[in-house]
Write a protein that holds these residues in place. Structure first.
Motif, PDB file in Angstrom:
ATOM      1  N   LEU A 114       0.769  -1.097  -0.160  1.00  0.00           N
ATOM      2  CA  LEU A 114      -0.014   0.096   0.109  1.00  0.00           C
ATOM      3  C   LEU A 114       0.887   1.270   0.100  1.00  0.00           C
ATOM      4  O   LEU A 114       0.579   2.460  -0.846  1.00  0.00           O
ATOM      5  N   SER A 115       1.893   1.277   0.900  1.00  0.00           N
ATOM      6  CA  SER A 115       2.724   2.730   1.046  1.00  0.00           C
ATOM      7  C   SER A 115       3.533   2.732  -0.434  1.00  0.00           C
ATOM      8  O   SER A 115       3.769   3.931  -0.918  1.00  0.00           O
ATOM      9  N   ARG A 116       3.797   1.419  -0.962  1.00  0.00           N
ATOM     10  CA  ARG A 116       4.621   1.674  -2.398  1.00  0.00           C
ATOM     11  C   ARG A 116       3.719   2.164  -3.381  1.00  0.00           C
ATOM     12  O   ARG A 116       4.077   2.902  -4.053  1.00  0.00           O
ATOM     13  N   SER A 117       2.566   1.659  -3.351  1.00  0.00           N
ATOM     14  CA  SER A 117       1.413   2.167  -4.416  1.00  0.00           C
ATOM     15  C   SER A 117       1.331   3.341  -4.207  1.00  0.00           C
ATOM     16  O   SER A 117       1.029   4.390  -5.257  1.00  0.00           O
ATOM     17  N   SER A 118       1.134   4.010  -2.841  1.00  0.00           N
ATOM     18  CA  SER A 118       0.759   5.152  -2.888  1.00  0.00           C
ATOM     19  C   SER A 118       1.823   6.242  -3.222  1.00  0.00           C
ATOM     20  O   SER A 118       1.702   7.126  -3.829  1.00  0.00           O
ATOM     21  N   ALA A 119       3.186   5.826  -3.039  1.00  0.00           N
ATOM     22  CA  ALA A 119       4.275   6.584  -3.531  1.00  0.00           C
ATOM     23  C   ALA A 119       4.339   6.552  -5.326  1.00  0.00           C
ATOM     24  O   ALA A 119       4.518   7.708  -5.553  1.00  0.00           O
ATOM     25  N   VAL A 120       4.122   5.550  -5.810  1.00  0.00           N
ATOM     26  CA  VAL A 120       3.906   5.655  -7.317  1.00  0.00           C
ATOM     27  C   VAL A 120       2.905   6.457  -7.807  1.00  0.00           C
ATOM     28  O   VAL A 120       2.931   7.160  -8.529  1.00  0.00           O
ATOM     29  N   LEU A 121       1.542   6.512  -7.088  1.00  0.00           N
ATOM     30  CA  LEU A 121       0.277   7.177  -7.324  1.00  0.00           C
ATOM     31  C   LEU A 121       0.606   8.935  -7.121  1.00  0.00           C
ATOM     32  O   LEU A 121       0.474   9.647  -7.945  1.00  0.00           O
ATOM     33  N   ALA A 122       1.362   9.145  -5.960  1.00  0.00           N
ATOM     34  CA  ALA A 122       1.717  10.486  -5.639  1.00  0.00           C
ATOM     35  C   ALA A 122       2.674  10.912  -6.831  1.00  0.00           C
ATOM     36  O   ALA A 122       2.633  12.059  -7.103  1.00  0.00           O
ATOM     37  N   THR A 123       3.424  10.039  -7.271  1.00  0.00           N
ATOM     38  CA  THR A 123       4.702  10.587  -8.436  1.00  0.00           C
ATOM     39  C   THR A 123       3.724  10.772  -9.679  1.00  0.00           C
ATOM     40  O   THR A 123       3.778  11.815 -10.291  1.00  0.00           O
ATOM     41  N   VAL A 124       2.681   9.969  -9.809  1.00  0.00           N
ATOM     42  CA  VAL A 124       1.929  10.052 -11.201  1.00  0.00           C
ATOM     43  C   VAL A 124       1.121  11.374 -11.001  1.00  0.00           C
ATOM     44  O   VAL A 124       0.754  12.167 -11.819  1.00  0.00           O
ATOM     45  N   PHE A 125       0.597  11.656  -9.600  1.00  0.00           N
ATOM     46  CA  PHE A 125      -0.164  12.860  -9.506  1.00  0.00           C
ATOM     47  C   PHE A 125       0.686  14.106  -9.639  1.00  0.00           C
ATOM     48  O   PHE A 125       0.092  15.017 -10.415  1.00  0.00           O
ATOM     49  N   PHE A 126       1.843  14.244  -9.257  1.00  0.00           N
ATOM     50  CA  PHE A 126       2.670  15.312  -9.414  1.00  0.00           C
ATOM     51  C   PHE A 126       3.088  15.514 -10.850  1.00  0.00           C
ATOM     52  O   PHE A 126       3.119  16.651 -11.365  1.00  0.00           O
ATOM     53  N   ILE A 127       3.384  14.340 -11.672  1.00  0.00           N
ATOM     54  CA  ILE A 127       3.667  14.694 -13.010  1.00  0.00           C
ATOM     55  C   ILE A 127       2.489  15.312 -13.783  1.00  0.00           C
ATOM     56  O   ILE A 127       2.482  16.067 -14.507  1.00  0.00           O
ATOM     57  N   THR A 128       1.124  14.350 -13.431  1.00  0.00           N
ATOM     58  CA  THR A 128       0.298  15.084 -14.366  1.00  0.00           C
ATOM     59  C   THR A 128      -0.450  16.471 -13.870  1.00  0.00           C
ATOM     60  O   THR A 128      -0.849  17.461 -14.710  1.00  0.00           O
ATOM     61  N   SER A 129      -0.133  16.842 -12.565  1.00  0.00           N
ATOM     62  CA  SER A 129      -0.192  18.296 -12.114  1.00  0.00           C
ATOM     63  C   SER A 129       0.712  19.157 -12.994  1.00  0.00           C
ATOM     64  O   SER A 129       0.213  20.267 -13.576  1.00  0.00           O
TER      65      SER A 129
END
Length: 102
Positions: A52-67
């Motif tokens: 869960l924490s690793r997938s959260s980190a990956v999704l946070a990275t994708v969130f910042f890139i899309t932002s």
């Protein structure tokens, strides 16, 4: 293109909020250890990061890139040829007659 990135951005943000809400907090083990249950040490051993924490980190990275991508596309629109301060015209006007004070 913008709509696709916006759709991915919204989906990632909703999934990221859900993942963060279902994760186990770090302070939850301290309360169990203080009451005599749970792990042997106060904070417990922290192994490798969970799924869960690793997938959260990956999704946070994708969130910042899309932002950042959405911000770039928003700023790359039609830009004027000159600055807005150059387009303002200043008119000289005569001062209004002021009443005299005693």
């Amino acid at each position: 293109m913008d709509a696709l990135i916006l759709l991915v951005h919204m989906a990632v943000s909703v999934i990221l909020v859900g993942l963060i809400l279902i994760q186990h907090g770090k302070g939850a083990d301290a309360g169990a250890a203080a009451l005599g249950g749970g792990s042997a040490s106060l904070f417990g051993s922290r192994g490798s990061a969970s799924f869960l924490s690793r997938s959260s980190a990956v999704l946070a990275t994708v969130f910042f890139i899309t932002s950042l991508t959405l911000a770039y596309f928003a700023g790359a629109g039609d830009r004027p040829d000159r600055s807005i301060t150059e387009s303002v015209t200043i008119e000289e006007t005569a001062p209004a007659d002021l009443p005299e004070f005693p």
